[in-house]
Motif scaffolding. Structure first.
Motif, mmCIF file in Angstrom:
data_model
loop_
_atom_site.group_PDB
_atom_site.id
_atom_site.type_symbol
_atom_site.label_atom_id
_atom_site.label_comp_id
_atom_site.label_asym_id
_atom_site.label_seq_id
_atom_site.Cartn_x
_atom_site.Cartn_y
_atom_site.Cartn_z
ATOM 1 N N UNK A 180 57.050 43.049 -46.345
ATOM 2 C CA UNK A 180 58.151 43.889 -45.902
ATOM 3 C C UNK A 180 57.639 45.100 -45.108
ATOM 4 N N UNK A 181 56.602 45.730 -45.649
ATOM 5 C CA UNK A 181 56.034 46.896 -44.961
ATOM 6 C C UNK A 181 55.507 46.489 -43.593
ATOM 7 N N UNK A 182 54.772 45.368 -43.570
ATOM 8 C CA UNK A 182 54.180 44.939 -42.310
ATOM 9 C C UNK A 182 55.243 44.610 -41.274
ATOM 10 N N UNK A 183 56.343 44.041 -41.759
ATOM 11 C CA UNK A 183 57.368 43.677 -40.788
ATOM 12 C C UNK A 183 57.956 44.919 -40.132
ATOM 13 N N UNK A 184 58.011 46.011 -40.912
ATOM 14 C CA UNK A 184 58.518 47.244 -40.311
ATOM 15 C C UNK A 184 57.603 47.723 -39.185
ATOM 16 N N UNK A 185 56.278 47.629 -39.435
ATOM 17 C CA UNK A 185 55.339 48.054 -38.391
ATOM 18 C C UNK A 185 55.401 47.131 -37.188
ATOM 19 N N UNK A 186 55.643 45.829 -37.494
ATOM 20 C CA UNK A 186 55.743 44.861 -36.419
ATOM 21 C C UNK A 186 56.883 45.265 -35.480
ATOM 22 N N UNK A 209 41.819 54.308 -58.914
ATOM 23 C CA UNK A 209 42.737 54.387 -60.044
ATOM 24 C C UNK A 209 44.085 53.742 -59.728
ATOM 25 N N UNK A 210 44.266 53.276 -58.505
ATOM 26 C CA UNK A 210 45.557 52.687 -58.127
ATOM 27 C C UNK A 210 45.673 51.245 -58.604
ATOM 28 N N UNK A 211 46.936 50.776 -58.712
ATOM 29 C CA UNK A 211 47.145 49.372 -59.045
ATOM 30 C C UNK A 211 46.855 48.526 -57.810
ATOM 31 N N UNK A 212 46.761 47.215 -58.017
ATOM 32 C CA UNK A 212 46.423 46.322 -56.912
ATOM 33 C C UNK A 212 47.357 46.475 -55.732
ATOM 34 N N UNK A 213 48.666 46.523 -56.025
ATOM 35 C CA UNK A 213 49.648 46.610 -54.950
ATOM 36 C C UNK A 213 49.528 47.922 -54.198
ATOM 37 N N UNK A 272 55.286 39.261 -56.297
ATOM 38 C CA UNK A 272 56.189 40.386 -56.090
ATOM 39 C C UNK A 272 55.618 41.373 -55.073
ATOM 40 N N UNK A 273 54.316 41.704 -55.270
ATOM 41 C CA UNK A 273 53.676 42.656 -54.361
ATOM 42 C C UNK A 273 53.491 42.054 -52.978
#
Lengths: 317, 416, 231, 321
Positions: free
Chosen positions: C172-178, C131-135, C165-166
């Motif tokens: 951005x999220x991945x860079x934080x984990x990096x 039920x979630x959106x693609x992003x 946009x997504x």
């Protein structure tokens, strides 16, 4: 054949000649056999299963649809023949026409099943065959179909003539397969089987192609069912709709190898041959061996005997 | 290639004709061909027949063979038997095999109408006389086919008339007014149901309030019994195969419904088999046919019922699989007819065998009663009295013949 | 992680012809290639979904070439496929499946950490992933892959099917984990992901064509044209 | 059926001068409610019959055409344990569960992984398990002969149970309870255990499950074992519900089981509950009002559902084009 070069055409002609001669040898061989071997019914069963396995080949080998309820058309043919002969006192040949019509009508009714995929189609077709059986065998319809009490057609009983008609049906079926294997239409069917989306984009009418194969396949079973009714003349509905008929034809086809001409022929001659030689004496042990054979086949040789050759790049007719 | 094969075929045909024409000296053995079903829906009626027939063959061979009048001496029997596994398609091929390849002298059909059916036209086509053990289908017997005779089991349309006679006679006196008929839709039980319906309507004394066919594969009757109970019939007749009767009797007991008169074919005819599966309490008071396995006819030929039962138990000890019952009698009975036929036939020619079999009609008395044929080959002599399962001692049931009066050896107890 | 001399394919069709790459501890590597270049095939060999016909995969200090995927996952490798989630399971269940090998209380803690990272999905834990959106689905995919606390995250086209946009959010999220020290191997054709790359490999026709830093890639004229367009 | 005092009861017992509270009023409405209640209870049994088949289909996308034969083996096992050791069928049911799970694991590893690698495994599975079914039938016939076998009715109690005014055999109640318990256990397994969650993950997408590092083979093998155990338990009750068991009963069971799981959504084990009840109720209604056509029912239900609503009640796309 997309290639129109003279060489390709010559190659095609050679193939057609080879295929046709194989078909001719089988048909003539079965004709001659009747002269030298007196258990005519056993030979007749061979002819029947040769035709049924090839009829199934038309739909499964070329479109990938495997109807478990293939026997439904066979039964429809048997009863189409019987009803016309019983009620209209028609001649046997008119009965054969009725057998063809009955199978085709059923095939048209069941056309929507082609919308289903794989196993769903197989199961639904089996249910359809059972449903037709339940209707035909219902005592409420005794006045029409004789219900569960069975049909007797002694008026048209003609074992020799009907044997040769069965041979003619076999010849017709084999030629159909030869045609499918070597024609543009047959190629496009195989293209649909392998990848219906791209085939549709390439301009092949998916629906039309499948429909034609389905009707042809049903027609063969109907004719075989009709000639069975004629040849045996006394039978019960559970004989004409015996699910084992579907299953035997399927196993023969898969054992030999679908889409080829020789595969189903080999399947029938080898397996049904063994069945008649050994199976008669010790059926349970045979049933077990038969079951084990199927299991091993699916696991280790899912494309049939001929794949031993085709896997090495050898073309099998 | 073709002409060569044709010539070969011709040669074979000539050879075959030659051997048939020259009256040979006594053969080393009399070949009898038969079929049986070791599996599938008809196994339970086929195996007892086959086992009993084998018993007769072994016994005869142990005594030096069967007396053949045409050769004036005893000749051993060679039994050629194939398993059709309840498949008519296989059976058809095998009948053909027996006639055309094994060239059997005598051809004995498999048990039951369905597996006999395919043999009838084949035997007729090849002019081979068919000893029809218990294929009662009315369509088999036609005036233009001399190649068949029914050994035991009267034709389905004759069988059930004692039921309607009993209800119209004694039943009505005790206040039985309505009857429900529930039958399995197959040749055997369907024709009996139709015949019964005809008898009741003709007599006009008992009213049919429920008449329904159910598929032979029906395996539970709870709702059907509830529905029948809703109509309050005095008598309930359930006509089915062994599996149907087992399910019906179990469900009837479970439902707690009681009817004054309940009939089921196999409660009596295959009493031991049913008892194993439903237990005694579910069978108490049930009406059924009394087969020769539970009725002592005085035979002129062969063993009587007690001796045969003992011989059976010796060869097939209880619990070894196939239970003693009516079908065992049919198999032995067929052996006796074969024996008498060979003792009287002029030759092994199939029409001579026909004459010999019909010559026995009305004269042969065995443990199955009097063997009598209609001129089309249907059996009309061996009757099956109506019986009731009544308690005998603490935990045994006895099948007591209650009708017709001249055959009765007990009195019917109609429920209140 | 080091894969060398990989040859692999489907049935009789060979896709990879001696490809190899390596990802060092805490390093982020982007595998660039066009559609059909063999990126997915190479990743599948790396994570053990496809057997290598030739060559070896090492997850130091072990040779894991013959290992099944589940064993590699236990050893700290996680794979995020293009689909990435089980649409028929709830968000919570997706994470639990992702962290299947972790002990119960540790998993609970890990899940809370991840929910803190992805507030978008945190408040709908019981909802079906379908039920979630693609992003959001992509975020859940990443969270699910990370649930097992892997040392190396292998991703197949995280940008597939996402609007620009997504894509930005994902990067951005991945860079934080990096930054937190997670080693990553990202197969992509979207050059935006080069922002994440310590090193770049390019794959073409089943062979590695280039290996080096982003700057070196941009310096190479022909490669630059292929991947960055003429602009 | 309602059992209460009514005018017809008076009429019926008039001449005997007896009137007890067994007096009966039957009318059409009661036949209807009777059929529906019996149908629900009977349908629960068919849920048990179809449940395992659907679980295997859901997890592996293969059709176990030998399901009915495993059921038959369960019945034979119960019969054997009773006749040789005198074990009560409810005890046998427990034994059967354990043994069948253990049998299922090796069968899975021998056959299924290889099968799933083939081009059209869904289709080939039909054929393969047909072979297995033939083998089982042959071995059983060789070993035991082909006659009917059953267990004494008294083992589960004789006589009716009255449920909402309808009389039902005690055995039906027992098997309905067993079935309900089985459904509940399967539910708890799938939704409350770690392995169950993994199983559902495999059901949703086998590829994604592999990619996530789930040991798909182990999960599937367990599901296969559970499926056989469910078939076995259904088999233990078969003599009480179907009267008797014979080696060749498998095929008929299979067709019905297919109808049940297709109606109740393929690949969704819990949907089987709905399928079983729909099947049971419609069968009883057919027996009541159109008895000779009753066998037509599962076939028509199956085709109708596949054509009209192929995704079943909980939805999954099964059409090709």
């Amino acid at each position: 054949m997309p290639d129109t070069g003279a060489e390709a055409r010559a190659k095609l002609v050679r193939r057609v000649i080879l295929d046709t001669s194989i078909a001719a040898v089988v048909v003539i061989g079965m004709g001659v056999a009747r002269g030298v071997y007196s258990n005519e019914l056993m030979l007749f069963n061979f002819v029947m299963f040769l035709a049924l396995a090839q009829g199934l080949n038309i739909i499964y080998g070329f479109t990938g649809y495997l109807p478990f309820g293939y026997v439904g058309f066979y039964g429809a043919g048997a009863y189409g023949f019987s009803l016309v002969v019983m009620h209209l006192h028609a001649s046997a040949l008119v009965g054969m026409a009725a057998a063809a019509v009955a199978a085709l009508v059923l095939a048209v009714i069941l056309l929507p099943l082609l919308r289903l995929s794989g196993a769903y189609f197989a199961i639904a077709s089996m249910a359809a065959a059972q449903a037709v059986y339940e209707v035909v065998a219902n005592p409420d319809l005794e006045n029409i179909t004789k219900g569960p009490y069975g049909v007797s057609l002694s008026d048209v009983f003609a074992p020799a003539f009907s044997y040769y008609i069965a041979l003619a049906i076999l010849a017709f079926t084999l030629l159909l397969v030869v045609w499918l294997r070597n024609s543009r239409f047959g190629m496009s069917l195989q293209a649909i089987r392998d990848d219906s989306v791209s085939a549709a984009m390439a301009g092949v009418s998916v629906v039309r192609g499948r429909t034609i194969a389905w009707l042809l396949s049903a027609l063969v079973a109907g004719l075989v069912g009709g000639v069975f009714a004629w040849h045996i003349s006394v039978f019960y509905p559970d004989t004409a709709f015996d699910l084992n008929i579907s299953i035997f034809a399927t196993v023969f086809l898969l054992f030999g190898g679908a889409t080829t001409l020789c595969g189903p022929l080999l399947g029938v001659f080898i397996l049904y041959g063994i069945y008649n030689v050994i199976g008669i004496a010790v059926p349970q042990y045979f049933e077990f061996t038969y079951g084990a054979l199927i299991v091993l086949l699916v696991l280790f040789l899912p494309n049939g005997l001929v794949s031993l050759l085709t896997n090495r790049g050898i073309r099998v007719p | 290639m073709k002409s060569k094969a044709l010539a070969l075929g011709l040669l074979c045909a000539v050879a075959a004709a030659g051997s048939a024409n020259a009256q040979p000296a006594a053969p080393a053995a009399i070949t009898i061909g038969t079929l049986y079903a070791s599996s599938g829906p008809y196994a339970s009626i086929s195996m007892p027949v086959f086992d009993a027939f084998k018993l007769w063959v072994d016994q005869t061979n142990a005594a030096g063979g069967v007396e053949v009048k045409a050769f004036g001496k005893k000749i051993p029997i060679k039994l050629v038997a194939y398993d059709d596994q309840s498949s008519t398609a296989t059976a058809a091929t095998l009948y053909n095999q027996l006639i055309t390849q094994d060239h059997v002298d005598l051809l004995v059909a498999d048990s039951g109408s369905v597996l006999t059916s395919v043999g009838v036209p084949i035997a007729k086509e090849h002019k081979q006389f068919l000893f029809d053990v218990s294929g009662t289908g009315a369509a088999f017997f036609t005036k233009d086919n001399p190649y068949i005779a029914l050994m035991s089991d009267p034709v389905s349309t004759i069988w059930p008339h004692y039921i309607s006679d009993f209800l119209a006679d004694q039943g009505v006196k005790e206040g039985v007014k309505t009857v429900a008929i529930l039958y399995s839709t197959n040749d055997f039980t369907g024709t009996q149901a139709a015949a019964l319906k005809g008898f009741f309507e003709r007599d006009g004394k008992v009213k049919i309030v429920y008449y329904q066919g159910v598929p032979t594969t029906t395996s539970n009757y709870t709702v059907l019994i509830n529905n029948i109970a809703a109509l309050n019939p005095d008598a309930v007749l359930e006509l089915g195969y062994v599996g149907n009767d087992i399910a019906f009797l179990r469900n009837l007991q479970d439902s707690g419904e009681k009817f004054r008169f309940v009939f089921s074919i196999y409660a009596g005819t295959e009493k031991e088999e049913i008892e194993k599966n439903v237990g005694i309490s579910a069978m108490n008071g049930i009406y059924s046919y009394v087969p020769a396995s539970d009725y002592e006819y005085k035979p002129d030929v062969g063993m009587d019922q007690k001796a045969f039962h003992a011989a059976w138990d010796k060869k097939y000890p209880p619990g070894s699989g196939v239970a003693f019952g009516a079908n065992a009698i049919y198999g032995y009975m067929t052996g006796l007819v074969v024996q008498q036929t060979l003792a009287t036939t002029k030759s092994l020619d199939q029409m001579a065998i026909h004459d010999a079999v019909f010559g026995l009609s009305g004269k042969l008395k065995t443990l199955d009663g009097t063997f009598e044929l209609r001129d089309d080959g249907a059996q009309i002599g061996e009757v099956t009295p109506l019986g009731q399962l009544q308690p005998e001692g603490k935990d045994k049931l006895k099948l007591v013949a209650v009708y017709p009066p001249d055959l009765a050896n007990g009195k019917a107890i109609i429920g209140k | 992680m080091r894969a060398a001399g990989i040859e692999a394919g489907y049935g009789r069709v060979q896709v990879l012809w001696g490809a190899g790459l390596d990802v060092r501890e805490k390093e982020s590597v982007v595998l660039l290639g066009a559609n059909g270049a063999g990126k997915t095939t190479l990743l599948k060999v790396v994570v053990g979904l496809l057997p290598a016909w030739k060559g070896a995969v090492r997850l130091e200090p072990d040779d894991v070439t013959a290992w099944r995927t589940d064993k590699r996952v236990r050893r700290g490798m996680a794979y995020m496929s293009e689909i990435g989630v089980f649409p028929g399971l709830s968000i919570d269940e997706n994470l639990r499946v992702g962290g299947q090998f972790i002990e119960k209380t540790a998993l609970k803690r890990r899940m809370e950490e991840l929910y803190a990272y992805f507030p978008d999905i945190a408040h709908r834990r019981g909802a079906l992933a379908g039920s979630l959106s693609g992003g959001q689905r992509k975020m859940l995919g990443i969270a699910k892959a990370l649930a097992s606390s892997p040392r190396l995250l292998v991703m197949d086209e995280p940008s597939a099917g996402l609007s620009p946009l997504f894509v930005g959010q994902v990067i951005e999220v991945l860079s934080r984990f990096r930054e937190s020290g997670l080693a990553m191997l990202i197969a992509e054709q979207n050059i935006a992901f080069l922002d994440l790359a310590d090193r770049v490999f390019t794959l073409d026709g089943g062979r590695i064509r280039f290996e080096g830093s982003v700057a070196e890639l941009e310096a190479d004229d022909s490669l630059h044209r292929t991947y960055f367009g003429l602009a | 059926m309602w059992r209460r005092r009514g005018w017809r009861a008076f009429a019926r017992h008039d001449d005997e001068g007896i009137l007890d509270d067994q007096g009966t009023l039957h009318d059409d409405t009661n036949m209807l409610t009777g059929a529906i209640i019996a149908g629900v209870v009977f349908g629960l049994y068919y849920t048990l019959v179809g449940l395992g088949l659907n679980l295997v289909f859901g997890v592996m996308r293969i059709v176990n055409l030998a399901h009915g034969d495993f059921l038959m083996l369960g019945g034979i096992a119960a019969w054997f344990l009773f006749t040789s050791l005198g074990l009560h069928p409810l005890v046998s049911a427990g034994l059967v569960v354990v043994v069948f799970v253990l049998i299922g694991l090796p069968i899975y590893y021998l056959v299924v992984p290889r099968l799933l690698r083939s081009r059209d495994s869904e289709m080939l599975s039909l054929i393969l398990f047909f072979g297995v079914s033939q083998m089982i039938e042959a071995v059983t016939t060789i070993g035991l002969g082909s006659t009917e076998r059953s267990l004494p009715p008294r083992l589960l109690g004789v006589g009716p149970v009255i449920l909402f005014g309808t009389r039902l055999p005690k055995a039906w109640i027992f098997s309905a309870i067993a079935s309900a318990v089985a459904v509940l256990l399967v539910y708890l397994y799938l939704y409350r255990t770690r392995l169950g969650t993994l199983t559902r993950a495999v059901m949703v997408s086998r590829d994604e499950a592999l990619a996530t590092g789930i040991d798909v083979n182990f999960v599937s093998a367990v599901a296969f074992g559970i499926s056989l155990a469910l078939a076995g338990v259904a088999g233990v009750f078969a003599p009480f519900i179907l009267g008797s068991i014979t080696p060749n009963m498998g095929v008929a069971i299979n067709i019905t089981a297919f109808a049940v799981i297709v109606v109740g959504t393929l690949g969704n084990p819990l949907g089987t509950l709905l399928g079983g009840i729909i099947y049971g109720v419609s069968l009883m209604l057919m027996q009541t009002y159109l008895s000779s056509w009753a066998n037509l029912l599962p076939n028509l239900l199956l085709i109708a559902v596949l054509l009209v609503r192929p995704e079943g009640i909980f939805g999954r796309k099964v059409r090709r084009a």
